[in-house]
Design a protein around this motif. Structure first.
Motif, PDB file in Angstrom:
ATOM      1  N   PHE A 194     -19.444  15.613  43.966  1.00  0.00           N
ATOM      2  CA  PHE A 194     -19.761  16.973  44.393  1.00  0.00           C
ATOM      3  C   PHE A 194     -19.667  17.154  45.912  1.00  0.00           C
ATOM      4  N   TYR A 195     -19.215  16.111  46.609  1.00  0.00           N
ATOM      5  CA  TYR A 195     -19.079  16.150  48.062  1.00  0.00           C
ATOM      6  C   TYR A 195     -17.635  15.898  48.481  1.00  0.00           C
ATOM      7  N   SER A 196     -17.143  16.703  49.424  1.00  0.00           N
ATOM      8  CA  SER A 196     -15.829  16.414  50.011  1.00  0.00           C
ATOM      9  C   SER A 196     -15.910  15.180  50.897  1.00  0.00           C
ATOM     10  N   ASP A 197     -17.003  15.073  51.645  1.00  0.00           N
ATOM     11  CA  ASP A 197     -17.242  13.912  52.506  1.00  0.00           C
ATOM     12  C   ASP A 197     -18.554  13.273  52.072  1.00  0.00           C
ATOM     13  N   PHE A 198     -18.461  12.112  51.443  1.00  0.00           N
ATOM     14  CA  PHE A 198     -19.648  11.379  51.009  1.00  0.00           C
ATOM     15  C   PHE A 198     -19.649   9.999  51.660  1.00  0.00           C
ATOM     16  N   SER A 199     -19.220   9.965  52.920  1.00  0.00           N
ATOM     17  CA  SER A 199     -19.170   8.697  53.643  1.00  0.00           C
ATOM     18  C   SER A 199     -20.573   8.152  53.848  1.00  0.00           C
ATOM     19  N   GLU A 200     -20.661   6.851  54.033  1.00  0.00           N
ATOM     20  CA  GLU A 200     -21.958   6.180  54.107  1.00  0.00           C
ATOM     21  C   GLU A 200     -22.790   6.679  55.280  1.00  0.00           C
ATOM     22  N   THR A 201     -24.056   6.881  55.045  1.00  0.00           N
ATOM     23  CA  THR A 201     -25.015   7.152  56.109  1.00  0.00           C
ATOM     24  C   THR A 201     -25.541   5.802  56.590  1.00  0.00           C
ATOM     25  N   THR A 202     -25.378   5.514  57.874  1.00  0.00           N
ATOM     26  CA  THR A 202     -25.760   4.208  58.402  1.00  0.00           C
ATOM     27  C   THR A 202     -27.214   4.215  58.887  1.00  0.00           C
ATOM     28  N   ASP A 203     -27.722   3.019  59.144  1.00  0.00           N
ATOM     29  CA  ASP A 203     -29.064   2.907  59.714  1.00  0.00           C
ATOM     30  C   ASP A 203     -29.139   3.634  61.051  1.00  0.00           C
ATOM     31  N   ASP A 204     -28.077   3.505  61.858  1.00  0.00           N
ATOM     32  CA  ASP A 204     -28.049   4.186  63.152  1.00  0.00           C
ATOM     33  C   ASP A 204     -28.054   5.698  62.974  1.00  0.00           C
ATOM     34  N   ASP A 205     -27.366   6.190  61.951  1.00  0.00           N
ATOM     35  CA  ASP A 205     -27.395   7.637  61.660  1.00  0.00           C
ATOM     36  C   ASP A 205     -28.815   8.095  61.382  1.00  0.00           C
ATOM     37  N   VAL A 206     -29.532   7.334  60.551  1.00  0.00           N
ATOM     38  CA  VAL A 206     -30.909   7.689  60.201  1.00  0.00           C
ATOM     39  C   VAL A 206     -31.787   7.714  61.444  1.00  0.00           C
ATOM     40  N   ARG A 207     -31.657   6.697  62.268  1.00  0.00           N
ATOM     41  CA  ARG A 207     -32.463   6.616  63.488  1.00  0.00           C
ATOM     42  C   ARG A 207     -32.186   7.801  64.407  1.00  0.00           C
ATOM     43  N   ALA A 208     -30.919   8.158  64.546  1.00  0.00           N
ATOM     44  CA  ALA A 208     -30.541   9.269  65.420  1.00  0.00           C
ATOM     45  C   ALA A 208     -31.091  10.596  64.898  1.00  0.00           C
ATOM     46  N   ILE A 209     -31.019  10.790  63.593  1.00  0.00           N
ATOM     47  CA  ILE A 209     -31.530  12.024  62.990  1.00  0.00           C
ATOM     48  C   ILE A 209     -33.035  12.141  63.181  1.00  0.00           C
ATOM     49  N   LEU A 210     -33.758  11.053  62.944  1.00  0.00           N
ATOM     50  CA  LEU A 210     -35.215  11.078  63.099  1.00  0.00           C
ATOM     51  C   LEU A 210     -35.618  11.318  64.550  1.00  0.00           C
ATOM     52  N   ALA A 211     -34.862  10.731  65.483  1.00  0.00           N
ATOM     53  CA  ALA A 211     -35.148  10.953  66.902  1.00  0.00           C
ATOM     54  C   ALA A 211     -34.912  12.413  67.270  1.00  0.00           C
ATOM     55  N   ARG A 212     -33.839  12.987  66.733  1.00  0.00           N
ATOM     56  CA  ARG A 212     -33.537  14.397  67.004  1.00  0.00           C
ATOM     57  C   ARG A 212     -34.641  15.294  66.447  1.00  0.00           C
ATOM     58  N   ALA A 213     -35.087  14.995  65.236  1.00  0.00           N
ATOM     59  CA  ALA A 213     -36.136  15.803  64.612  1.00  0.00           C
ATOM     60  C   ALA A 213     -37.449  15.680  65.374  1.00  0.00           C
ATOM     61  N   SER A 214     -37.784  14.474  65.806  1.00  0.00           N
ATOM     62  CA  SER A 214     -39.029  14.244  66.537  1.00  0.00           C
ATOM     63  C   SER A 214     -39.000  14.951  67.878  1.00  0.00           C
ATOM     64  N   SER A 215     -37.848  14.924  68.551  1.00  0.00           N
ATOM     65  CA  SER A 215     -37.706  15.565  69.830  1.00  0.00           C
ATOM     66  C   SER A 215     -37.838  17.081  69.717  1.00  0.00           C
ATOM     67  N   ALA A 216     -37.306  17.622  68.624  1.00  0.00           N
ATOM     68  CA  ALA A 216     -37.326  19.072  68.433  1.00  0.00           C
ATOM     69  C   ALA A 216     -38.710  19.589  68.072  1.00  0.00           C
ATOM     70  N   SER A 217     -39.483  18.758  67.346  1.00  0.00           N
ATOM     71  CA  SER A 217     -40.767  19.245  66.825  1.00  0.00           C
ATOM     72  C   SER A 217     -41.975  18.777  67.622  1.00  0.00           C
ATOM     73  N   GLY A 218     -41.766  17.873  68.583  1.00  0.00           N
ATOM     74  CA  GLY A 218     -42.910  17.311  69.287  1.00  0.00           C
ATOM     75  C   GLY A 218     -43.543  16.239  68.457  1.00  0.00           C
ATOM     76  N   SER A 219     -44.825  16.204  68.366  1.00  0.00           N
ATOM     77  CA  SER A 219     -45.533  15.182  67.599  1.00  0.00           C
ATOM     78  C   SER A 219     -45.279  15.354  66.127  1.00  0.00           C
ATOM     79  N   PRO A 220     -44.747  14.307  65.406  1.00  0.00           N
ATOM     80  CA  PRO A 220     -44.423  14.448  64.014  1.00  0.00           C
ATOM     81  C   PRO A 220     -45.615  14.444  63.102  1.00  0.00           C
ATOM     82  N   SER A 221     -46.758  14.044  63.599  1.00  0.00           N
ATOM     83  CA  SER A 221     -47.930  13.961  62.729  1.00  0.00           C
ATOM     84  C   SER A 221     -48.783  15.215  62.789  1.00  0.00           C
ATOM     85  N   SER A 222     -48.293  16.213  63.535  1.00  0.00           N
ATOM     86  CA  SER A 222     -49.067  17.446  63.648  1.00  0.00           C
ATOM     87  C   SER A 222     -48.988  18.278  62.401  1.00  0.00           C
TER      88      SER A 222
END
Length: 222
Positions: A194-222
């Motif tokens: 069901f995906y045109s691009d289903f390439s592997e998500t790497t560990d580095d991808d996950v880390r980068a996404i979480l860092a981006r989300a944390s930076s955008a939202s401030g404290s993640p535990s709020s």
């Protein structure tokens, strides 16, 4: 063959449109199942203006049949044990403890990969936990995630997916409180179809996404 989603980000935006009733609420948390579920969950969290975290799950397999789950552990010290299966398979306490120790070590390794030491777990207690993956085939991972997550006392668990087989909700059953899925086709062979691009998500991808989300939202535990 028509593929409904360009990639995981596109699937996440489509999924977010089905979750708008949870937008801009302070009692909602979005949890992505690594690794492929995280880029989908990121789009959902952004659209809902909700904090994002990962929910690392490890199934506790019966020692002589590891694909058969006698329980599961997940991020935040969550533990689910299928007591009935333990009795049926006659797994002794020493065997169970050995598997548990092995899987705790694997979970800790994955957590260390994905979690900055300064970034705490998002608290799910008394909140609505939206658990996101890039699709569902057998339902085993989502079921294990929900059962383990339940021990962290969320008020509601929502399984949220871009695509799953037509009978997926029945497979998961009462392990989740709500099932939200963009597509539930009758002819389902694999999530990737069901995906045109289903390439592997790497560990580095996950880390980068979480860092981006944390930076955008401030404290993640709020």
């Amino acid at each position: 063959m028509h593929r409904p989603f360009a990639d995981r980000a596109d699937a996440g935006r489509a999924l977010a449109a089905h979750l708008q009733h949870y937008a801009r609420r302070n009692d909602v948390v979005v949890l992505g199942l690594p690794r492929g579920g995280v880029p989908v969950a990121y789009e959902v969290a952004c659209a809902l203006d909700a904090p994002l975290d990962v929910l690392v799950v490890r199934k506790l397999g019966v020692p002589w049949q590891r694909e058969l789950a006698m329980g599961a552990i997940a991020s935040g010290d969550a533990l689910y044990v299928n007591e009935e299966l333990l009795r049926e398979t006659d797994v002794g306490q020493p065997e169970f403890e050995r598997v548990l120790a092995e899987e705790k070590a694997q979970l800790a390794r994955r957590e260390a990969l994905f979690r900055d030491p300064q970034r705490a777990h998002v608290d799910v207690a008394n909140r609505i936990a939206i658990v996101v993956d890039d699709g569902l085939a057998t339902g085993a991972s989502m079921t294990a995630a929900a059962r383990a997550l339940r021990t962290r006392a969320p008020v509601k668990i929502v399984a949220a997916l871009p695509v799953a087989p037509y009978d997926a909700q029945a497979r998961i059953g009462s392990d989740v409180d709500e099932f939200v899925c963009v597509l539930t086709p009758e002819h389902f062979f694999s999530v990737s179809q069901f995906y045109s691009d289903f390439s592997e998500t790497t560990d580095d991808d996950v880390r980068a996404i979480l860092a981006r989300a944390s930076s955008a939202s401030g404290s993640p535990s709020s």
